[in-house]
Design an enzyme around this catalytic site. Sequence first.
Site, PDB file in Angstrom:
ATOM      1  N   ARG A  31       0.801  -1.213   0.000  1.00  0.00           N
ATOM      2  CA  ARG A  31       0.000   0.000   0.000  1.00  0.00           C
ATOM      3  C   ARG A  31       0.839   1.270   0.000  1.00  0.00           C
ATOM      4  O   ARG A  31       0.660   2.141  -0.830  1.00  0.00           O
ATOM      5  CB  ARG A  31      -0.934   0.009   1.216  1.00  0.00           C
ATOM      6  N   HIS A  77      -8.289  -3.837  -7.848  1.00  0.00           N
ATOM      7  CA  HIS A  77      -8.061  -3.091  -6.612  1.00  0.00           C
ATOM      8  C   HIS A  77      -9.372  -2.980  -5.839  1.00  0.00           C
ATOM      9  O   HIS A  77     -10.118  -2.002  -5.993  1.00  0.00           O
ATOM     10  CB  HIS A  77      -7.505  -1.702  -6.947  1.00  0.00           C
ATOM     11  N   TYR A 121     -17.428  13.335 -14.702  1.00  0.00           N
ATOM     12  CA  TYR A 121     -17.243  14.481 -15.587  1.00  0.00           C
ATOM     13  C   TYR A 121     -15.880  14.496 -16.275  1.00  0.00           C
ATOM     14  O   TYR A 121     -15.735  15.056 -17.352  1.00  0.00           O
ATOM     15  CB  TYR A 121     -17.412  15.789 -14.812  1.00  0.00           C
TER      16      TYR A 121
END
Length: 774
Positions: A31, A77, A121
């Site tokens: 991580r 993931h 967007y």
Amino acid sequence: MADPTEIIDTPFDAALEQRYLVYAMSTITARSLPDVRDGLKPVHRRLLWGMRLLRLDPTAAYQKCARVVGEVMGKYHPHGDQSIYDAMVRLAQTFSLRYPLVDGQGNFGNVDGDNAAAMRYTEARMTAAAAELMAGLDEGTVDFKPSYNGAEIEPEVFPGLFPNLLANGASGIAVGMATSIPPHNVAELIDAALILIDAPETEAVALVDPVDGPVRGPDFPTGGVLVDSAAAIREAYATGRGGFRIRARWELVEPADKRTAYAIIVHEIPYQVQKSRLIEQIADLINEKKLPILEDVRDESDETIRLVLAPRDRKVDPQMLMDSLFRMTDLEVRIPLNLNVLDADRTPGVMNLAQALNAWLAHQFVVLRRRSEHRLQKIDDRIELLEGYLIAYLNLDRVIQIIRTEDEPKPVMLAEFEGLTDRQAEAILNMRLRSLRRLEEMEIVRERDGLAKERAGLVALMDDPKKQRARMKKDLGKLRDRYGPETVLGARRTTLVESGPAREIPLEAMIEREPITVILSERGWIRGMSGHRDLAAADTLKFKEGDGPAFAFHAHTTDRLLLVADNGRFYTLAADKLPGGRGFGEPVRLLIDVEGDAALLAMFPARPEARLLLASGDGRGFLARMADVVAETRKGRQVVNVRPGSKLRVVRAVEAGDDYVAVIGDNRKLVVFPIAEMPELARGAGVQLQRYRDGGLSDAITLAFDRGLSWTMGGDSGRTRTEADLSAWRTARGAGGRMPPNGFPRDNRFEDRRTDDRRVVPTERDSAVRPVKN
């Protein structure tokens, strides 16, 4: 499989330790820390891998980020979509990454700290740097592993030649460790790598030189100026730990009208500093009057940064102004270096610059050999097929006859044509009829000979480390051409100019020294009038009805004023921040937090080198330096610890040359003792100055023993009497004392040699102090 209902008897601490260790290692290796080979964390690697599978190449059309995030989250993931999108946004921000890996279209945030638009967007595709980072994935260069659910595969590491770890840097916090790697210039990293290819034992300090390189220091996407010394920069890279001081880039703009003030234009701000937050910091300094030499700050930025700093007037030293801003705002920050990464064995550790580059080069040589092995295998497979095609061409009629007449042509072909392999026979049988016309012997032979020559070169490359190093240099040279200093993306943005730490400039140095008259009324209204006014003039002593003067004296705007309450608390006011002289001023309790039942006993300008005599009504006292009693907050500083029922009675300055202390009590007993018997404290109750059977302390003063004690006689004569010989009253501290000399004032108060006001502490600058009687 273990029974889920089975109860395992184990010590709680051992079970907790084992599970926490698993969590910690997962955080470190999967991580938070980047891999030294490609400089990526798993989330970034999976993002780019998912974009590659979606064919979002640099030349492809943009696709919605929501599509990419969904693909990555569902297949590779299994974490929150927002965390994946945040990682993707950072890869696209030109002010966060020196060489962005994602080409974003839409609102991906800005240097002001505004968030990116929602993923529905925005659109994205990969950049050329990302494509180079993944170059060779189809050539057997790296291993693949199953995804979290085993339905897909993903690469363990990227093979590309792009030095992403140091080029783009990384940051992260794991359990018990962290990493912080600033970005660097790719051309400089390649120059250092070229040195290490021939001399891998080269020390990190030999690779760093702020002037000549090859590595000159960090190269931040936001530019700025690196002001550390060459020795400090080398030390950081030699150990893998340290930091770099980065300042904003600014220039001085002189006005056309010489009567107006200049302007300072900030073009670049330090890395990871939010422009909006920076402007707030500067505006707070102006509003709180912590930087009086700065008049205004304006943000005139568009696509480029342009902050305009306006000084108070043109007499302000621009370097002093910037030094103050460097110390008090994020116009100068320290970027940490902690080169903590995962090595090829997934083991975390701190590396220096040379070790990190050598580990990256070792990975690249592995990639080079695996790519060569993969190509060799492809060549061997192709040559085998070409040999079969050549057999078919030389026996074309017989091959056609076998195919037309035999139910199982492959065994017949294998038996009839010596040397024909099963794979060759299968390839011949799978050929289309139209391909037969292209089976010309010369073309087959030409392709076979070309592949044989390439194979010989690859075999020689695999067997000769020297040739591998030469090939690596050649490939790195091509990469440097694409990211060289003459290119737009490769040009260095952060310049290096050695400079010491910003000067700590006292507030007094930023304030223009101007004379003022300070007036505090009996009801606590304070004001500062410009100039040294006549303290007896009518306009100076104008008060509200029923109010009158308590303290009035001359000072300067650079002074700090001490106010002393009878509860032993000291307060400090900056003279330049006093209310103006128009009107009656403002209540002093709006400026300082004086307790409700406390009364102000004294007020005077602070002189750090001077000392004070402090004494309370119960006869206790001590000496204190003015520098130790200055308060930094409006709540003040408790200096004298007065006992219940007592109050602070005496606050007097100690003159140079004073060697004795005179104390008189309410019982009209006088003692004189050496000042050396008085302790010097920063806070406390002090020691007993005089012993009393009834009453308490009335007054105390310091004096020069050889000059005696003087006071003004009563009446209108104005005569002064001096008792030159004080031997009769000389005793040890704490004695009861004896009656004062004949003619001593009946109010049992000493008269200061420089003023007739006993509530105003005199200073050595007599011309600046003129008290008011009341």
